[in-house]
Design an enzyme around this catalytic site. Sequence first.
Site, PDB file in Angstrom:
ATOM      1  N   HIS A 191      73.496   3.038 -50.446  1.00 10.99           N
ATOM      2  CA  HIS A 191      73.963   3.428 -49.115  1.00 10.99           C
ATOM      3  C   HIS A 191      75.476   3.230 -48.992  1.00 10.99           C
ATOM      4  O   HIS A 191      76.177   4.063 -48.396  1.00 10.99           O
ATOM      5  CB  HIS A 191      73.248   2.614 -48.036  1.00 10.99           C
ATOM      6  N   HIS A 232      69.564  -5.476 -48.899  1.00 11.22           N
ATOM      7  CA  HIS A 232      70.302  -5.839 -50.101  1.00 11.22           C
ATOM      8  C   HIS A 232      70.833  -7.254 -49.942  1.00 11.22           C
ATOM      9  O   HIS A 232      70.961  -7.777 -48.826  1.00 11.22           O
ATOM     10  CB  HIS A 232      71.481  -4.881 -50.336  1.00 11.22           C
ATOM     11  N   ASP A 236      75.450  -7.092 -53.456  1.00 12.20           N
ATOM     12  CA  ASP A 236      75.303  -5.637 -53.609  1.00 12.20           C
ATOM     13  C   ASP A 236      76.325  -4.888 -52.764  1.00 12.20           C
ATOM     14  O   ASP A 236      76.845  -3.848 -53.182  1.00 12.20           O
ATOM     15  CB  ASP A 236      73.889  -5.209 -53.204  1.00 12.20           C
TER      16      ASP A 236
END
Length: 328
Positions: A191, A232, A236
């Site tokens: 994302h 996450h 990350d």
Amino acid sequence: MIWKRMPLISSMVVFGRESSKLWKRICMETYVELQILAEKWKLLLAGLIFQYIHGLSARGVHYLHLPGPILQDFGFKILPELGVQRAYLSENLFFIIFSSFILWTFHPFVCHSKRFYTVLLWLRVLTCLVVCQALRIFTFYSTILPGPNYHCREGSPLAKLPPPNSIFEILLLNFPRGVIYGCGDLIFSSHMIFTLVFVRTYQKYGSKRFVKVLAWLLVISQSLLIVASRKHYSVDVVVAWYTVNLVVFFVDTKLPEMPDRSGGSQQILPLSKEKEGKAREENQKLLNGNLENHKLLNGNSGDVTDWRQRTQTNGKHTELVEAVTNGV
């Protein structure tokens, strides 16, 4: 009664005139973009195919994922957990960023202000995405961490996938459920790859300062929401921040800069290498022809160096004559 309808009739005429101009603008822009697409379609297709490869890799690592205790994370300690009921907030914000960027890339088809070609812009975007996603695939296959998301924890039936019954079960990706409920593809956030690439692209080719500031605020909000929704780990998101920015910087230095359309003096289409070479040869011939004409007019038959030497010599001789004339 007729004069009462005159404003309505005039507005309909204006609307018809403007709609015809808009349609002509769309047709002209489509014609130009299709010519660029005919030259660049292989590169664009390769970028789109790699999106499928990236999804296939994320699907494959889910079969290798083993649920376990959640790792210690600084972001989990300072950010309140949204919970399953409010975890959709990060996905909704990502959808807003994603859809807004796509619509903006096609605005040259309908707007007067045009700073880029849509095909060339998407070529740069896909190049950045492919490089980032390739790095991401190597990373999350190197070390498979237990996912912090709710469906990846111990006790969830989606935390570990059973062995596939056929190869088609893997190739079809179980879209969209398999993409939304994936596990194991952690470092680094996909994302954040899309979000940062899109915002960096608008930062360079966009024109609204307010939108640029708003976009970066949305990126920060997206980062916090990803950690707060436990999709996450913080690492990350942190790794995505500096990796994606470095990749975009690297791609910008390697790819040729797109022609700026806002000046109005650029060519309609970017020249290919062959056409650009021919144009350069024609310009060189024209320049050589102008030099030859200049030599003939001045009575010089030698090369440019000889012509420059004579000019300097004549200049010194002229100064000497002036000095003698003035009695110096």
